[in-house]
Design a protein around this motif. Structure first.
Motif, PDB file in Angstrom:
ATOM      1  N   CYS A 163     -35.963 -20.607 -50.562  1.00  0.00           N
ATOM      2  CA  CYS A 163     -35.913 -21.560 -51.682  1.00  0.00           C
ATOM      3  C   CYS A 163     -37.234 -22.300 -51.822  1.00  0.00           C
ATOM      4  O   CYS A 163     -37.787 -22.416 -52.916  1.00  0.00           O
ATOM      5  CB  CYS A 163     -34.763 -22.531 -51.457  1.00  0.00           C
ATOM      6  SG  CYS A 163     -34.585 -23.779 -52.754  1.00  0.00           S
ATOM      7  N   SER A 166     -40.026 -20.169 -53.095  1.00  0.00           N
ATOM      8  CA  SER A 166     -39.882 -19.788 -54.496  1.00  0.00           C
ATOM      9  C   SER A 166     -40.239 -20.906 -55.464  1.00  0.00           C
ATOM     10  O   SER A 166     -40.161 -20.712 -56.680  1.00  0.00           O
ATOM     11  CB  SER A 166     -38.443 -19.315 -54.771  1.00  0.00           C
ATOM     12  OG  SER A 166     -37.523 -20.383 -54.644  1.00  0.00           O
ATOM     13  N   GLY A 171     -44.425 -16.958 -55.073  1.00  0.00           N
ATOM     14  CA  GLY A 171     -43.207 -16.762 -54.296  1.00  0.00           C
ATOM     15  C   GLY A 171     -42.105 -16.157 -55.142  1.00  0.00           C
ATOM     16  O   GLY A 171     -41.366 -15.276 -54.688  1.00  0.00           O
ATOM     17  N   ARG A 172     -41.979 -16.635 -56.377  1.00  0.00           N
ATOM     18  CA  ARG A 172     -40.963 -16.076 -57.275  1.00  0.00           C
ATOM     19  C   ARG A 172     -41.258 -14.618 -57.604  1.00  0.00           C
ATOM     20  O   ARG A 172     -40.341 -13.795 -57.661  1.00  0.00           O
ATOM     21  CB  ARG A 172     -40.896 -16.918 -58.553  1.00  0.00           C
ATOM     22  CG  ARG A 172     -40.438 -18.350 -58.303  1.00  0.00           C
ATOM     23  CD  ARG A 172     -40.061 -19.043 -59.581  1.00  0.00           C
ATOM     24  NE  ARG A 172     -41.200 -19.351 -60.432  1.00  0.00           N
ATOM     25  CZ  ARG A 172     -41.912 -20.461 -60.364  1.00  0.00           C
ATOM     26  NH1 ARG A 172     -41.615 -21.370 -59.445  1.00  0.00           N
ATOM     27  NH2 ARG A 172     -42.912 -20.676 -61.192  1.00  0.00           N
ATOM     28  N   LEU A 175     -40.031 -12.446 -54.864  1.00  0.00           N
ATOM     29  CA  LEU A 175     -38.584 -12.266 -54.840  1.00  0.00           C
ATOM     30  C   LEU A 175     -38.087 -11.424 -56.015  1.00  0.00           C
ATOM     31  O   LEU A 175     -37.013 -10.821 -55.934  1.00  0.00           O
ATOM     32  CB  LEU A 175     -37.884 -13.627 -54.866  1.00  0.00           C
ATOM     33  CG  LEU A 175     -38.016 -14.477 -53.604  1.00  0.00           C
ATOM     34  CD1 LEU A 175     -37.319 -15.813 -53.784  1.00  0.00           C
ATOM     35  CD2 LEU A 175     -37.440 -13.754 -52.389  1.00  0.00           C
ATOM     36  N   ALA A 205     -33.130 -20.595 -54.503  1.00  0.00           N
ATOM     37  CA  ALA A 205     -34.169 -19.588 -54.732  1.00  0.00           C
ATOM     38  C   ALA A 205     -33.923 -18.852 -56.042  1.00  0.00           C
ATOM     39  O   ALA A 205     -34.854 -18.616 -56.825  1.00  0.00           O
ATOM     40  CB  ALA A 205     -34.219 -18.606 -53.565  1.00  0.00           C
ATOM     41  N   ASN A 208     -34.828 -21.105 -58.909  1.00  0.00           N
ATOM     42  CA  ASN A 208     -36.273 -21.176 -59.094  1.00  0.00           C
ATOM     43  C   ASN A 208     -36.810 -19.920 -59.755  1.00  0.00           C
ATOM     44  O   ASN A 208     -37.745 -19.985 -60.570  1.00  0.00           O
ATOM     45  CB  ASN A 208     -36.965 -21.389 -57.745  1.00  0.00           C
ATOM     46  CG  ASN A 208     -36.722 -22.774 -57.178  1.00  0.00           C
ATOM     47  OD1 ASN A 208     -36.261 -23.677 -57.886  1.00  0.00           O
ATOM     48  ND2 ASN A 208     -37.013 -22.962 -55.906  1.00  0.00           N
ATOM     49  N   CYS A 209     -36.230 -18.766 -59.411  1.00  0.00           N
ATOM     50  CA  CYS A 209     -36.688 -17.509 -60.007  1.00  0.00           C
ATOM     51  C   CYS A 209     -36.451 -17.484 -61.510  1.00  0.00           C
ATOM     52  O   CYS A 209     -37.144 -16.772 -62.245  1.00  0.00           O
ATOM     53  CB  CYS A 209     -35.986 -16.320 -59.348  1.00  0.00           C
ATOM     54  SG  CYS A 209     -36.594 -15.941 -57.687  1.00  0.00           S
TER      55      CYS A 209
END
Length: 344
Positions: A163, A166, A171-172, A175, A205, A208-209
């Motif tokens: 999380c 992200s 980071g996103r 993922l 997470a 956030n994505c």
């Protein structure tokens, strides 16, 4: 001369610093294995409060010794050292020394305590960026963390780490890499009952994505026996995730097409938590409202006039105050928000 309170406090501070320095010596390799194990246990106990954490954070030799013990061959010493490092990672004064030892911490992944240390460090974007860079430079990036999701019992601290990583665009993107099937690995944990900490982190997470304006189709389908999320803060994050998916015209069309409004209507009837209700109502308004005019289709890129933004902030503050009043009233009455079973 009579001792003043200030003098007594200063003397106590010196004694505590001397004790911390002595503890650092007992943690060093020269002290011997038995002494180090006892010192690691004492350090863990000391890290249980803020004053103890500050003392340990001021001992670079102690931090270095704890990192060495955490990766060492003695299970008791490693367990105590890792627990101490998790506690220390929440102390601002210890964050920079721990980040300086990032290669050693990354070497302990995907162990749960190491995930916990890094999750605490990654709360700030700058630290999260350093951790992501370290993961890329040290090997296959996020892959070891994603592989850990396949363990029979993934470490609970893994969700919060993913999380916090992200929160950054890079980071996103990691993922959302379709080659890794990352979203497919994350989705089962939105219903994971063994750890609310892990479930909350995974949902965070995924939320956030959604800042990337969309997720693979897998996110749209859940089993028929899916039960409603029991934790209010996770329900709120799920609503926020859908809200982010409605930022674009195409996203709004897809969300409406999946019958989301009917689900939200039932949730609104059932929900009793004010902040979750507010998030639900905002999302419903987006779904039932008229489409924005030309040039305003992307809701995240619309320029809001300053006076309107100030008014919205004032309304949000009033809403938060009203929710806080509601919580206090519930606590004073000693009542629970609801007694009925969650609907399927």
């Amino acid at each position: 001369m009579l001792e003043t309170p200030a003098m007594a406090a200063k003397e106590k501070e010196k004694e505590e610093e001397a004790a911390a320095a002595e503890l650092a010596e007992l943690l060093s390799p020269a002290a011997g294995q038995a002494a180090r194990e006892g010192a690691a246990e004492a350090a863990l106990a000391l890290s249980g409060d803020a004053a103890g954490r500050r003392l340990l954070a001021g001992q670079p030799a102690a931090l270095a010794a704890l990192l060495e013990l955490a990766a060492g061959p003695s299970p008791p010493a490693a367990r105590h050292a890792l627990g101490c490092l998790v506690n220390l990672s929440a102390e601002p004064a210890a964050r920079e020394p721990l980040l300086a030892a990032l290669p050693a911490l990354l070497g302990l992944l995907p162990g749960g305590p190491a995930c916990g240390v890094l999750a605490n460090l990654c709360r700030e974007r700058g630290a999260a960026r350093r951790v992501l860079r370290g993961l890329r430079e040290g090997g296959p990036g996020l892959e070891p963390l994603l592989q850990a999701l396949g363990q029979p019992r993934p470490p609970p601290q893994l969700g919060p780490l993913l999380c916090n990583l992200s929160q950054l665009p890079e980071g996103r993107r990691g993922l959302l890499d379709r080659c890794r099937c990352s979203v497919q690995r994350l989705l089962p944990f939105t219903q994971y009952q063994d750890s609310v900490v892990h479930r909350r982190g995974v949902v965070g997470a995924l939320r956030n994505c959604c800042f990337e304006y969309g997720l693979p189709m897998d996110l749209q389908y859940l089993p028929q026996d899916k039960q409603r999320e029991e934790e209010p803060d996770i329900r709120k994050m799920l609503l926020e995730a859908i809200m982010l998916l409605t930022a674009t015209k195409a996203g709004r069309h897809t969300v409406r097409e999946k019958g989301t409004y009917l689900i939200l209507r039932e949730l609104h009837r059932w929900e009793r938590e004010p902040d979750v209700l507010a998030a639900c109502e905002k999302l419903i308004q987006v779904l039932i409202g008229d489409e924005p005019g030309p040039g305003m289709e992307n809701l995240l890129e619309v320029n809001i006039p300053e006076e309107v933004e100030q008014q919205l902030q004032r309304l949000d503050q009033e809403e938060e105050e009203e929710q806080e009043r509601w919580r206090r009233e519930q606590e004073e009455r000693g009542s629970t928000p609801r007694s009925e079973e969650p609907s399927r």
